[in-house]
Scaffold this active site. Sequence first.
Site, PDB file in Angstrom:
ATOM      1  CB  SER A   1      16.563  63.749 109.905  1.00 33.76           C
ATOM      2  OG  SER A   1      15.460  64.514 110.265  1.00 33.76           O
TER       3      SER A   1
ATOM      4  CG  HIS B   1      13.021  60.544 112.180  1.00 36.01           C
ATOM      5  ND1 HIS B   1      12.777  60.713 110.837  1.00 36.01           N
ATOM      6  CD2 HIS B   1      13.804  61.590 112.536  1.00 36.01           C
ATOM      7  CE1 HIS B   1      13.375  61.800 110.400  1.00 36.01           C
ATOM      8  NE2 HIS B   1      14.011  62.356 111.419  1.00 36.01           N
TER       9      HIS B   1
END
Length: 423
Positions: free
Chosen positions: A192, A398
């Site tokens: 990320s 995610h």
Amino acid sequence: MVLHLNGVSTRFACVLAVVLSSCHGFSFTEFIVGPRIGRGIAVTPKSSQISLAQQLVNSNGYPFEEHEVSSEDGYILSLHRIPKGKFENTTNKPRRPIALFQHGLLASSDAFLFRGPEYDLPYLLADAGYDVWLSNMRGNIYSNKHQIFDSEKDPEYWKFSLHEVGQYDLPAIIDYILNITKEHSLYFLGHSVGSTAAFIMGSMRPQYNAKIKLHLALAPLVYVLHEISFPHKVFLGSSVSLTQSVVARNILNVFPRRDYFSKLLGALCGNGVPTQFLCLIFIYSLVGIDGEQFNSSYIPEFLSYFPAGSSVYLTSHAMQMYAEGDFRPLDYQNPFMNLQKYQGLSLPSYNLSLVDHPVSLHYGDGDTLVTEEDISFTESRLPRVVGKVRVPFTHFNHMDFMVGSDAKDLVYKELIYLMNKHR
Ligand SMILES: *[C@@H]1O[C@H](CO)[C@@H](O)[C@H](O)[C@H]1NC(C)=O
Ligand SMILES: *[C@@H]1O[C@H](CO)[C@@H](O)[C@H](O)[C@H]1NC(C)=O
Ligand SMILES: *[C@@H]1O[C@H](CO)[C@@H](O)[C@H](O)[C@H]1NC(C)=O
Ligand SMILES: *[C@@H]1O[C@H](CO)[C@@H](O)[C@H](O)[C@H]1NC(C)=O
């Protein structure tokens, strides 16, 4: 309702903690978000304590080292290292390739370590012959010192965004590791915004591109093209006003690791607790729904590692990039601070054509934060993409890159294969 369940004492203690903390003049915002700077309330561990990261690594039978690195602008960062595998006998083995991990928003090195060698990539890499290093971003539980500023007292300490992580921290960390190991380059694994920081470094300090052998970018937040979902809009909207109000109150260290907070949330979100569905709704609305890869029995444990604290400006930077879709430095929305930080009133977008280290981009179909559309655009802007890899699982989201039940088979084996291929 909460008090009638199992573990009554834990829950009672938590409720009591809330009551007591209000007696001490804490506001509710401080209770949720973090302490006011200068109140002198210690949220950071005493240096004599053995870190959770060390406990995890040692209890799994691996060697652990902690290293301190200073950035050009005075931040003292804590690097964690697993120098060799569990079954390694000799110390003078041939040179080991280096793998450097960079965690994402509000996380720390131990979020990569808490599930153990059956699940977590750092152990797998150590056993596969890699020299494993884990970075901690400035402002988290492990990297909270500075040569001049005191992170508990000085607001100045907290005036940084992801820009400084890319501009100062990663270069200092990479130089330090390469100097100690006498190597010339390393593998970089970023999750990320951890990956984002390496793109910032590559554009701001292009001479560092040659030091990255391969950048494994797991759901990197760079450009955002996809239509932002309704829950994300609600979240961004409320974050903007929350951010203004916490900055005004001098709450600059947001979501630090606090035992009472983890225990309270853990008690509300544990398996078999009726309030767990609220936690799941919250988590899934942020990172994407994946009931198969996300093992909800991990939530309480996960919460003792996450969140691990960051600067309000760093979280704002991530939200600004997400909301605006552009890959650029944080606009402090304060001409004085922009001037102080960037020696100019604003900075143009980061130039990805300067980022010429090899990048392998990885994304999940179930990820609502970073989608294939975003990754494709990022790919089109980068000069040296060696691969764009979809995780072969429909709902992979995610967070699954860190804690997905089958991340080892779905992602990590592929990463090790790619690393071995890019010698
Ligand atoms: C290390 O030594 C032990 C016993 O001496 C042996 O069983 C094991 O196979 C060795 N491991 C490696 C990787 O050589
Ligand atoms: C490199 O490492 C050596 C010790 O191995 C140390 O003495 C030296 O100061 C380091 N140089 C830099 C530039 O960090
Ligand atoms: C979820 O985690 C628990 C505790 O670690 C484990 O016992 C269980 O088998 C896991 N479930 C799945 C579906 O992986
Ligand atoms: C980005 O960098 C490339 C390569 O140096 C250069 O040709 C280009 O003009 C730069 N773009 C901007 C907007 O500065």
